[in-house]
Enzyme design. Structure first.
Site, PDB file in Angstrom:
ATOM      1  N   ASP A  95     -23.276  60.634   6.326  1.00  0.00           N
ATOM      2  CA  ASP A  95     -24.562  61.193   6.771  1.00  0.00           C
ATOM      3  C   ASP A  95     -25.078  62.154   5.706  1.00  0.00           C
ATOM      4  OD1 ASP A  95     -26.605  62.512   8.649  1.00  0.00           O
ATOM      5  OD2 ASP A  95     -25.650  61.084   9.992  1.00  0.00           O
ATOM      6  N   ASP A 115     -19.167  76.680  15.295  1.00  0.00           N
ATOM      7  CA  ASP A 115     -18.802  75.796  16.407  1.00  0.00           C
ATOM      8  C   ASP A 115     -18.279  74.440  15.917  1.00  0.00           C
ATOM      9  OD1 ASP A 115     -18.451  75.586  19.117  1.00  0.00           O
ATOM     10  OD2 ASP A 115     -20.486  74.917  19.556  1.00  0.00           O
ATOM     11  N   HIS A 152     -29.056  66.775   9.890  1.00  0.00           N
ATOM     12  CA  HIS A 152     -28.754  65.572  10.661  1.00  0.00           C
ATOM     13  C   HIS A 152     -27.255  65.340  10.805  1.00  0.00           C
ATOM     14  CE1 HIS A 152     -28.590  61.189  11.490  1.00  0.00           C
ATOM     15  NE2 HIS A 152     -29.719  61.425  12.123  1.00  0.00           N
ATOM     16  N   ASN A 191     -14.566  78.201  23.136  1.00  0.00           N
ATOM     17  CA  ASN A 191     -14.716  79.348  22.241  1.00  0.00           C
ATOM     18  C   ASN A 191     -15.883  80.240  22.639  1.00  0.00           C
ATOM     19  OD1 ASN A 191     -16.766  77.600  21.549  1.00  0.00           O
ATOM     20  ND2 ASN A 191     -16.496  77.793  19.328  1.00  0.00           N
ATOM     21  N   VAL A 209     -21.892  74.554  22.090  1.00  0.00           N
ATOM     22  CA  VAL A 209     -21.748  73.318  22.847  1.00  0.00           C
ATOM     23  C   VAL A 209     -20.316  72.787  22.707  1.00  0.00           C
ATOM     24  CG1 VAL A 209     -24.175  72.670  22.648  1.00  0.00           C
ATOM     25  CG2 VAL A 209     -22.569  71.978  20.862  1.00  0.00           C
ATOM     26  N   ALA A 223     -25.924  48.185  11.507  1.00  0.00           N
ATOM     27  CA  ALA A 223     -25.510  48.036  12.905  1.00  0.00           C
ATOM     28  C   ALA A 223     -25.502  46.581  13.363  1.00  0.00           C
ATOM     29  CB  ALA A 223     -26.416  48.865  13.816  1.00  0.00           C
ATOM     30  N   TYR A 255     -24.754  43.824  11.854  1.00  0.00           N
ATOM     31  CA  TYR A 255     -23.707  42.914  11.402  1.00  0.00           C
ATOM     32  C   TYR A 255     -22.652  42.817  12.509  1.00  0.00           C
ATOM     33  CZ  TYR A 255     -25.777  43.920   6.821  1.00  0.00           C
ATOM     34  OH  TYR A 255     -26.651  44.080   5.776  1.00  0.00           O
ATOM     35  N   SER A 262     -29.363  57.768  16.470  1.00  0.00           N
ATOM     36  CA  SER A 262     -28.458  58.595  15.670  1.00  0.00           C
ATOM     37  C   SER A 262     -27.608  59.488  16.550  1.00  0.00           C
ATOM     38  CB  SER A 262     -29.256  59.499  14.719  1.00  0.00           C
ATOM     39  OG  SER A 262     -29.604  58.845  13.543  1.00  0.00           O
TER      40      SER A 262
END
Length: 500
Positions: A169, A178, A206, A220, A224, A315, A317, A375
């Site tokens: 990415d 986090d 991204h 923690n 999230v 994706a 394939y 994504s």
């Protein structure tokens, strides 16, 4: 802002633009810049994209030298030479399409396989208008959904892994509080913090958002929780977001992805997660991904954000799991592409995860934001694959993929469909499916044996008027009569009895 999974800006349209042709003889890489400036950057850089070709070598290094010499004779530039998936690829760039075509004709007459290098884009449809400030830890709705609304406690997740996951990415903000701090560069050249492709930074946000969905730390009190909270030993390859490049967050290349996956494999990764894609197929890319899968690698990618039935690659394939996006009502996201290559679906709307400082200024503390796109769906699947495969490491990549697919919650039409594939990914279903493999198919029924013909002759001598006979085979009457008789009868194979 768009990745392979959502669409405000259309990667498919950009990939087909005559201004951005690229041919490849091997993989190449470009990196993205800031998300908020993506449209302007793409428009400014599109005209400068050279024609780029990938040459697949079938005869080793001498062929690579030959390709380089032919390119140099036409003022072409060998961008990179890649050794991946048991082949050597050479990526060649030219200033105009006509020169690229002439090179291609010459190379193909020499027995080399040459094709255009296809562009690949991030698959995010959009980001929220404002970043979130997480005052306390929360579990995003998608994480709860893939665990049947009951996320396991920390002891459920392996503390060490034998099947690491690699994210290809725009980078990974290593300084985010986090995210796990033990993530490493799968490509050693990206390990230098002073380098332009340093894996531990992310000017596009991204890759950091994708990573949070997979691995955000749980318990923690911060931000999230990921699908695999605190997932250890993540590997990272940056193919978007190179510092100082105008088209940094805009696109990468199919050849670069092949090289990136090889970097993942070389680093020991067994799972590859790609939230990206583009509309043009590549036989070089297809063959490489099939080789990776055959070698035991599980590859997950986003289905695309075009909202149409068009295919997005890699994706689409067959060796790659194509992930569609759903919303919180388990409906198909409006942007999610649909076709017969979609394998599975996962949450991809209003997904809150980790990001860096505000992308318009690049200044400030890391934070959180809500994105939408395929994504965002893909890391739910790759993250669950990491959990499942590391809890049950004796299984193969094909068995884990089958378990994820056949353990999914059926949505839409009964059975597999173009919108959700096998259905919504579900950890409990996949785990159950892993232990109850499908029964082997019933053997085909043997064709019936041909009938047997035989001659029956009944005399009788002086008692002809009193003689009668009956022939039965396997309990079935074949013939009967008196004397004299002579004829041909047929019967299926079996035990036959002649009574007189």
């Amino acid at each position: 802002f768009q990745h392979a999974a959502t669409r405000r800006y259309s990667p498919q349209l950009a990939a087909s633009s005559p201004l951005a042709r690229r041919v490849f003889v091997g993989p190449a890489t470009k990196a993205p810049y800031g998300i908020m400036r993506m449209f302007a950057l793409l428009a400014a850089s599109a005209a400068a994209v050279p024609s780029r070709l990938v040459v697949t070598m079938t005869r080793g290094s001498p062929a690579s030298v030959q390709a380089a010499q032919m390119a140099a004779a036409r003022r072409g530039n060998v961008n990179m030479t890649i050794r991946a998936a048991h082949k050597t690829l050479t990526v060649v760039e030219f200033e105009d399409n006509s020169t690229a075509r002439a090179f291609q004709d010459q190379a193909e007459r020499s027995g080399l396989r040459v094709e255009e290098d296809q562009r690949r884009f991030l698959a995010t449809s959009s980001a929220s208008a404002s970043r979130k400030r997480q005052l306390a830890e929360e579990t995003p709705w998608g994480i709860e959904r893939v665990y049947n609304e009951a996320v396991p406690n920390a002891s459920f997740f392996p503390s060490a892994v034998t099947h690491p996951l690699c994210i290809i990415d725009s980078g990974y903000l290593l300084a985010h509080p986090d995210l796990p701090s033990d993530a490493t560069a799968a490509d050693p050249s990206q390990a230098d913090p002073a380098g332009t492709r340093y894996f531990g930074g992310d000017i596009c946000n991204h890759g950091t958002h994708v990573a949070g969905t997979i691995a955000a730390i749980g318990g923690n009190g911060e931000g999230v929780v990921g699908v695999y909270p605190g997932a250890p030993d993540l590997k990272i390859v940056k193919v978007f977001g190179q510092a100082g490049q105008l088209d940094g967050c805009g696109w990468s290349w199919a050849s670069q992805l092949v090289d990136a996956v090889q970097r993942c494999v070389d680093s020991g990764a067994k799972i590859v997660s790609m939230s990206l894609g583009g509309g043009g197929p590549s036989s070089t890319e297809r063959d490489a991904f099939q080789t990776f899968f055959d070698d035991g690698i599980l590859i997950v990618a986003s289905a695309g954000n075009g909202g149409s039935s068009s295919y997005s690659y890699p994706a689409s394939y067959s060796s790659v799991m194509s992930v569609a996006a759903t919303d919180s009502s388990d409906k198909k996201a409006s942007f999610s592409q649909f076709n017969d290559e979609v394998d599975i679906a996962a949450p991809g709307v209003d997904v809150v995860s980790t990001v860096g400082p505000p992308s318009d200024t690049g200044v400030g503390p890391p934070g959180y934001d809500s994105y939408r796109g395929t994504s965002m769906a893909a890391p739910h699947v790759s993250g669950l694959a990491m959990v499942l495969w590391n809890k049950y490491p004796s299984y193969t990549n094909a068995e884990v993929r089958t378990a994820l697919e056949e353990g999914a919650e059926d949505l839409g039409e009964t059975g597999i469909d173009d919108y959700f594939g096998h259905g919504l990914v579900n950890y409990q279903g996949a785990e159950m499916r892993l232990f109850t493999p499908s029964p082997p198919p019933s053997p085909p029924l043997a064709p019936p044996a041909p009938p047997i013909e035989f001659q029956v002759t009944v005399g009788g001598g002086g008692w002809e008027g009193e003689v009668s006979w009956t022939l039965t085979c396997s309990g079935a009457l074949i013939g009967s009569g008196g004397a004299p008789y002579s004829g041909t009868l047929s019967a299926p194979p079996g035990e036959c009895t002649l009574d007189m």
